[in-house]
Scaffold this motif. Structure first.
Motif, mmCIF file in Angstrom:
data_model
loop_
_atom_site.group_PDB
_atom_site.id
_atom_site.type_symbol
_atom_site.label_atom_id
_atom_site.label_comp_id
_atom_site.label_asym_id
_atom_site.label_seq_id
_atom_site.Cartn_x
_atom_site.Cartn_y
_atom_site.Cartn_z
ATOM 1 N N PRO A 126 6.376 -12.222 -2.558
ATOM 2 C CA PRO A 126 6.322 -11.698 -1.195
ATOM 3 C C PRO A 126 5.812 -10.261 -1.103
ATOM 4 C CG PRO A 126 8.590 -11.861 -1.937
ATOM 5 C CD PRO A 126 7.732 -12.509 -2.992
ATOM 6 N N LEU A 127 5.677 -9.579 -2.231
ATOM 7 C CA LEU A 127 5.108 -8.226 -2.212
ATOM 8 C C LEU A 127 3.583 -8.240 -2.318
ATOM 9 C CD1 LEU A 127 7.652 -6.339 -4.485
ATOM 10 C CD2 LEU A 127 7.516 -6.352 -1.984
ATOM 11 N N SER A 128 3.015 -9.409 -2.605
ATOM 12 C CA SER A 128 1.558 -9.456 -2.742
ATOM 13 C C SER A 128 0.898 -10.542 -1.909
ATOM 14 C CB SER A 128 1.164 -9.641 -4.219
ATOM 15 O OG SER A 128 1.625 -10.877 -4.694
ATOM 16 N N ALA A 129 1.692 -11.431 -1.301
ATOM 17 C CA ALA A 129 1.122 -12.511 -0.495
ATOM 18 C C ALA A 129 2.129 -12.915 0.566
ATOM 19 C CB ALA A 129 0.787 -13.699 -1.383
ATOM 20 N N PRO A 130 1.655 -13.414 1.700
ATOM 21 C CA PRO A 130 2.589 -13.845 2.739
ATOM 22 C C PRO A 130 3.384 -15.063 2.284
ATOM 23 C CG PRO A 130 0.342 -14.411 3.339
ATOM 24 C CD PRO A 130 0.267 -13.604 2.091
ATOM 25 N N GLY A 137 0.557 -17.318 -5.668
ATOM 26 C CA GLY A 137 1.090 -18.681 -5.640
ATOM 27 C C GLY A 137 0.074 -19.786 -5.814
ATOM 28 N N PHE A 138 -1.109 -19.480 -6.329
ATOM 29 C CA PHE A 138 -2.119 -20.513 -6.536
ATOM 30 C C PHE A 138 -1.896 -21.210 -7.878
ATOM 31 C CE2 PHE A 138 -4.378 -17.379 -3.787
ATOM 32 C CZ PHE A 138 -4.390 -18.172 -2.646
ATOM 33 N N ALA A 139 -2.264 -22.481 -7.939
ATOM 34 C CA ALA A 139 -2.098 -23.266 -9.157
ATOM 35 C C ALA A 139 -2.994 -22.722 -10.268
ATOM 36 C CB ALA A 139 -2.427 -24.726 -8.881
ATOM 37 N N TYR A 140 -2.503 -22.868 -11.498
ATOM 38 C CA TYR A 140 -3.287 -22.490 -12.664
ATOM 39 C C TYR A 140 -2.987 -23.481 -13.780
ATOM 40 C CZ TYR A 140 1.088 -20.217 -14.137
ATOM 41 O OH TYR A 140 2.390 -19.962 -14.468
#
Length: 167
Positions: A156-160, A140-143
């Motif tokens: 949700p499978l890779s980050a809270p 969910g980080f900006a790019y």
């Protein structure tokens, strides 16, 4: 009394015994010298963009993918240097006294590893960002793309979904 003829199948996890604690500590300590994860890179970059904090994360983030891939999406603030161009262009773009963190597409790609090797062979201190651009986006980080800034919700499978992961 009948005897059993069934064969015991060993536990596949413990088929090979774990390393001794001192060996394991040495291995994991060494692994951390070679790798950084997406969340740690994002946290370091975020503090440099926060007013009142130092402006330098202490490393350069390097995207080792092609120009087409860079245009498709890249991490804000990264330096773009495709792996094939590292031998000719690294010294013009990078300071050997500043560590470099490389990334490529994701865990299924070893481009960041090849870039890290090329840089290390030229005398740079280098780490590889685990997960690459894929996990940057999945967390969910900006790019940025050729069209401008973007951001997706965290997977949700890779980050809270809420709060820190606790690692």
């Amino acid at each position: 009394m009948p005897t059993s003829t069934t064969t015991q199948h060993p536990n596949p996890v413990l088929r090979t015994a774990p390393a001794a604690p001192t060996e394991a500590a040495a291995y994991f300590r060494a692994s951390l010298r070679f790798h950084a994860d997406v969340a740690d890179v994002a946290a370091a970059l975020a503090t440099t963009r926060t007013p009142g904090t130092p402006g330098d994360p202490g490393f350069v983030l390097l995207d080792s993918r092609s120009t087409e891939s860079w245009d498709q999406g890249h991490i804000p603030g990264a330096v773009h240097l495709p792996t094939a161009l590292i031998p000719e262009q690294a010294e013009a773009l990078l300071d050997k006294s500043v560590p470099v963190v490389t990334y490529c597409w994701g865990p299924g790609c070893n481009g960041a590893t090849r870039a890290a090797l090329a840089l290390a062979e030229l005398g740079y201190q280098v780490k590889e960002m685990l997960g690459g651009f894929e996990y940057w986006v999945r967390e969910g980080f900006a790019y940025e793309t050729w069209q401008g800034p973007e951001r997706r919700d965290a997977d949700p499978l890779s980050a809270p979904v809420a709060g820190p992961c606790g690692c």
